[in-house]
Scaffold this active site. Structure first.
Site, PDB file in Angstrom:
ATOM      1  N   ARG A  75      10.788   5.954  -2.468  1.00 40.62           N
ATOM      2  CA  ARG A  75       9.985   6.976  -3.144  1.00 40.62           C
ATOM      3  C   ARG A  75      10.253   8.314  -2.454  1.00 40.62           C
ATOM      4  O   ARG A  75      10.127   8.410  -1.232  1.00 40.62           O
ATOM      5  CB  ARG A  75       8.485   6.675  -3.061  1.00 40.62           C
ATOM      6  CG  ARG A  75       8.060   5.392  -3.763  1.00 40.62           C
ATOM      7  CD  ARG A  75       6.536   5.273  -3.780  1.00 40.62           C
ATOM      8  NE  ARG A  75       6.094   3.932  -4.123  1.00 40.62           N
ATOM      9  CZ  ARG A  75       5.965   3.483  -5.363  1.00 40.62           C
ATOM     10  NH1 ARG A  75       6.241   4.263  -6.376  1.00 40.62           N
ATOM     11  NH2 ARG A  75       5.547   2.242  -5.599  1.00 40.62           N
TER      12      ARG A  75
ATOM     13  N   HIS B 237      -0.733   2.500   6.375  1.00 41.18           N
ATOM     14  CA  HIS B 237       0.467   2.015   5.705  1.00 41.18           C
ATOM     15  C   HIS B 237       1.463   1.340   6.641  1.00 41.18           C
ATOM     16  O   HIS B 237       2.392   0.680   6.190  1.00 41.18           O
ATOM     17  CB  HIS B 237       1.142   3.199   4.992  1.00 41.18           C
ATOM     18  CG  HIS B 237       2.203   2.827   4.017  1.00 41.18           C
ATOM     19  ND1 HIS B 237       3.554   2.999   4.268  1.00 41.18           N
ATOM     20  CD2 HIS B 237       2.126   2.271   2.787  1.00 41.18           C
ATOM     21  CE1 HIS B 237       4.250   2.588   3.230  1.00 41.18           C
ATOM     22  NE2 HIS B 237       3.413   2.140   2.312  1.00 41.18           N
TER      23      HIS B 237
ATOM     24  N   ASN C  31      -7.087   4.093  -8.418  1.00 45.30           N
ATOM     25  CA  ASN C  31      -6.691   2.721  -8.062  1.00 45.30           C
ATOM     26  C   ASN C  31      -6.952   1.759  -9.212  1.00 45.30           C
ATOM     27  O   ASN C  31      -6.120   0.897  -9.530  1.00 45.30           O
ATOM     28  CB  ASN C  31      -7.461   2.256  -6.823  1.00 45.30           C
ATOM     29  CG  ASN C  31      -7.018   2.941  -5.546  1.00 45.30           C
ATOM     30  OD1 ASN C  31      -5.974   3.603  -5.511  1.00 45.30           O
ATOM     31  ND2 ASN C  31      -7.791   2.785  -4.489  1.00 45.30           N
TER      32      ASN C  31
ATOM     33  N   ARG D  87       7.890   1.519  -8.811  1.00 48.33           N
ATOM     34  CA  ARG D  87       6.904   1.697  -9.878  1.00 48.33           C
ATOM     35  C   ARG D  87       6.256   3.080  -9.865  1.00 48.33           C
ATOM     36  O   ARG D  87       5.798   3.559  -8.835  1.00 48.33           O
ATOM     37  CB  ARG D  87       5.828   0.613  -9.781  1.00 48.33           C
ATOM     38  CG  ARG D  87       4.819   0.661 -10.923  1.00 48.33           C
ATOM     39  CD  ARG D  87       3.866  -0.502 -10.853  1.00 48.33           C
ATOM     40  NE  ARG D  87       4.562  -1.752 -11.132  1.00 48.33           N
ATOM     41  CZ  ARG D  87       4.313  -2.895 -10.486  1.00 48.33           C
ATOM     42  NH1 ARG D  87       3.445  -2.939  -9.513  1.00 48.33           N
ATOM     43  NH2 ARG D  87       4.955  -4.002 -10.815  1.00 48.33           N
TER      44      ARG D  87
ATOM     45  N   HIS E 129      13.303  -2.000  -0.639  1.00 50.49           N
ATOM     46  CA  HIS E 129      12.069  -1.395  -0.133  1.00 50.49           C
ATOM     47  C   HIS E 129      12.208  -0.988   1.332  1.00 50.49           C
ATOM     48  O   HIS E 129      11.296  -0.406   1.915  1.00 50.49           O
ATOM     49  CB  HIS E 129      10.926  -2.404  -0.307  1.00 50.49           C
ATOM     50  CG  HIS E 129       9.561  -1.862  -0.048  1.00 50.49           C
ATOM     51  ND1 HIS E 129       8.785  -2.264   1.019  1.00 50.49           N
ATOM     52  CD2 HIS E 129       8.819  -0.934  -0.704  1.00 50.49           C
ATOM     53  CE1 HIS E 129       7.632  -1.629   0.994  1.00 50.49           C
ATOM     54  NE2 HIS E 129       7.620  -0.808  -0.042  1.00 50.49           N
TER      55      HIS E 129
END
EC number: 2.7.4.1
Length: 724
Positions: A392, A609, A49, A422, A452
């Site tokens: 992703r 999440h 992280n 990213r 997204h």
């Protein structure tokens, strides 16, 4: 009393809030309820992280400082003030991290696992190590002199290196040379292609003990073999972290994919933003390590232990030590599907026609639900088209394989592949080209916006006409993270959702103006406005003396307009309960401002999440799930999707899920009115939401297996028949 709820005193700095989150992750390394190797893994997560934080967030602030930006943030801090605050907190955080490591290494020794120095090896181990060095390490290592004819080499971001100080052997010197100081400097990169942790042969004199050694220690131990004729004065490991953000001019880029690929090549060569070096490194060596870098004192981290704790990710998987890890937790068959299978439904489309389905990851299976949905659509002769957004995807994605098959089967396949996700840019470009080769239509994101949202649309011809099947989720279509992240997804063939899904994909692929949405709530079009409306509605109920309540679960809370509206709601008497995993710049419990707001963060085995929003609505409760956090980037600069959950049974499931998380007293950290967090662990009446969700999924799966077994007629052999 008039109060300015936008006053900076009521907001925390984003970066310092994120560091508080990483401290909560670090705290799991000393949680007595976690097995030993899982504790070690949390140290590795903390390091991983921090790497990303420096590569992106700190790098961005350094650019602002260098460009003279004085603009103050939501907490009234300039970029320079933020960098100073970050350095102060990070130095303490890293020191704490290595104190914890020492404790864990001692606990590993009690399990027979030792990390030793070459000097501590037995004679037999040293002989083996020397052979290993000559055979495996020496041929791979490339020593690099640094002098007037050998400039300081470029060192890639996150690479581990040794800096060496060497002196000419006196025995090889002439009398004249002895009068001259002949000090040399060199760099030896630690090869990333070799195992960083080396297991030594067991010492037969100490049964039950297993010794390990770090690769850089072995290279340092035998360093003079790379520099014949020189003595080693000092050798120290160090590690650089570089700016890894991509700076893409989308307006002028003729081909977005080509531009992203071009920028990716620059990523490893970004400006250095942090250096880590071993404790005890001399001042001379520090100057040598940083001679080619624009680093200041606050960018330097003295490490009391092995650099880069992410190395422990692989070590935590060591065989034979399952008792030091969490019990295996397999995803189970989704409960929504189990219920319908009992009624004889086996086809995914038959199930969705019967009722809306909800899947709770990682407790329920991504493969059985999402992958199966796309795979069945790819093979089904009645399916005409598949449309999907991908942010992703895993490198060996079953979703990509299914979409390839669908395109090869002649179906219309349209995929929006976000190539600006990213650290997944390269993989996404590779997957997109695979899809194009198979015959799919691929859209490479939208100019100025990251896509997204998580949405799949399947168009199918049926007896009564064309039907649209829709899947909307809070998490990515990634089979790997689906086993590690908690997420929610809903399948429906509701006409309103189908119509909105078609309009949504037309918006992404063409020049269509936004429609009047029936169910979809889309950023940056109307998501912010709708969230404000929902909060305002609760304020109205509170002002009328009715019960008013908001429960919101997300990854990060950063948007000033939304927070100001929550403060307004709190002052009006709305009870607000927030579950925020990461960044939260809202401060609860401020008298007269946020008395009615509580904030909790759940940090556990799985990464929280999912985004869930629950509004009391005067007793007519409404639930929403979506892909967006309450952050400016999600509400303004990304294509995001939030939907209402309309099925009463699914709403009840969501209500029970969120209530369980609000009652968690094992993994919950509670935010205080000073912005700090306290972990509250109850010794009795324990409630751990993640453990309970896993237990529920297992019990439902077992119940379904028992029901299936009862339905099956037992086989009774007929003895003496001609078939025997």
């Amino acid at each position: 009393m008039d109060v300015d709820v936008r006053d900076h005193r009521y907001y925390l700095n984003r970066e310092l809030s994120w560091l508080q989150f990483n401290r909560r992750v670090l705290q799991e390394a000393v949680d007595a309820n976690n097995p030993l190797l899982e504790k070690l893994k949390f140290l590795a997560i903390t390091s991983s992280n921090l790497d990303e934080f420096f590569m992106i967030r700190v790098a961005g602030l350094r650019h602002q400082k260098e460009n003279g930006v004085k603009k103050r943030d939501i907490a009234n801090m300039t970029p320079e003030e933020q960098l100073e605050g970050i350095s102060d907190v990070c130095q303490k955080l890293v020191a704490r991290q290595y104190r914890y490591l020492k404790v864990l290494l001692q606990e590993l020794e009690s399990e027979g696992l030792y990390f030793i120095h070459p000097d501590e090896a037995s004679p037999e181990q040293k002989r083996w190590l020397e052979e290993y060095f000559e055979r495996e390490i020496f041929p791979v290592v490339t020593p690099m002199a640094v002098d007037s004819s050998h400039p300081f080499p470029f060192l890639a971001s996150k690479s581990l290196n040794l800096a060496l100080l060497l002196e000419r052997n006196e025995r090889d010197m002439t009398q004249d040379e002895e009068n001259d100081i002949d000090i040399k400097t060199a760099i030896v990169p630690v090869p990333s292609v070799l195992p960083r942790i080396i297991r030594l042969p067991d010492n037969k004199d100490i049964p039950g003990r297993h010794d390990f050694i770090f690769l850089e220690q072995v290279i340092r131990y035998y360093a003079t073999r790379f520099f014949i004729g020189y003595d080693l004065l000092e050798a120290r490991p160090f590690r650089l972290t570089r700016d890894a953000d991509l700076y893409i001019d989308e307006e002028d880029a003729q081909d977005l994919v080509v531009e992203v690929e071009r920028q990716l090549k620059k990523r490893q060569r970004g400006e250095a933003v942090r250096i880590e070096f071993e404790k005890g490194t001399s001042r001379f060596m520090r100057r040598f390590m940083t001679s080619e870098m624009n680093l200041e004192k606050e960018d330097m981290y003295e490490i009391d232990g092995p650099l880069d704790m992410t190395v422990f990710f692989s070590f935590c998987g060591i065989k034979g030590y399952d008792h030091l890890r969490y019990p295996e937790a397999h995803p189970h068959h989704p409960w929504s599907m189990i219920q319908l299978e009992k009624e004889g439904k086996t086809n995914i489309f038959d199930m969705i026609r019967q009722k809306d389905l909800m899947v709770h990851l990682p407790y329920e299976s991504f493969d059985d639900s999402v992958v199966n949905f796309v795979a069945e659509a790819a093979a089904d002769k009645d399916v005409l088209a598949i449309k999907q957004t991908l942010y992703r995807v895993s490198s060996s994605s079953p979703i990509i394989q299914a979409l390839e098959k669908a395109a090869q089967n002649g179906k219309q396949v349209t995929v929006l592949m976000e190539v600006k996700a990213r650290f997944d840019e390269a993989n996404n470009i590779l997957m997109a080209r695979r899809l194009e080769k198979a015959g799919a239509h691929v859209i490479y994101g939208l100019v100025g916006l990251k896509t997204h949202s998580k949405c799949t649309l399947v168009i199918r011809r049926e007896k009564d006409g064309i039907r649209r099947y829709v899947h909307v989720a809070t998490g990515n279509y990634n089979a790997s993270t689906a086993k590690l992240y908690t997420d929610l997804g809903i399948f429906t063939c509701n006409d309103h959702f189908g119509s909105d899904a078609s309009a949504f994909f037309n918006l992404l692929s063409g020049y269509s103006d936004p429609p009047i949405w029936d169910s979809f709530i889309v950023a940056p079009i109307n998501l912010r406005e709708r969230c404000v409306e929902l909060i305002d509605r609760e304020i109205s109920f509170a002002l009328q003396g009715e019960n008013a309540r908001i429960v919101a679960k997300m990854n990060s809370l950063l948007d000033k307009e939304i927070i100001a509206k929550l403060y307004e709601a709190s002052r009006a008497g709305v009870k607000i309960e927030l579950i925020v995993r990461g960044i939260c710049v809202l401060i609860p419990g401020i008298p007269g401002i946020s008395d009615n707001i509580t904030v909790r963060s759940l940090v556990g085995r799985f990464l929280e999440h999912s985004r869930v929003f629950w509004f009391e609505n005067g007793g007519r409760e409404e639930f929403y799930i979506g892909s967006a956090d309450w952050m400016p980037r999600n509400l303004n600069d990304r294509v995001e999707l939030m939907i209402p959950v309309k099925d009463a049974e699914l709403c009840e499931r969501l209500k029970k899920m969120v209530t369980l998380e609000l009652n968690d007293n094992q993994k919950a950290h509670i935010m205080q009115s000073d912005g700090m967090w306290i972990k509250e662990v109850a010794p009795e009446n324990k409630v751990g939401a993640q453990a309970e969700f896993q237990k529920i999924a297992e019990e439902r799966d077992q119940e379904a297996e028992m029901t299936l077994a009862q339905k099956m007629e037992p086989y009774v052999p007929v003895f003496g028949s001609s078939k025997d």
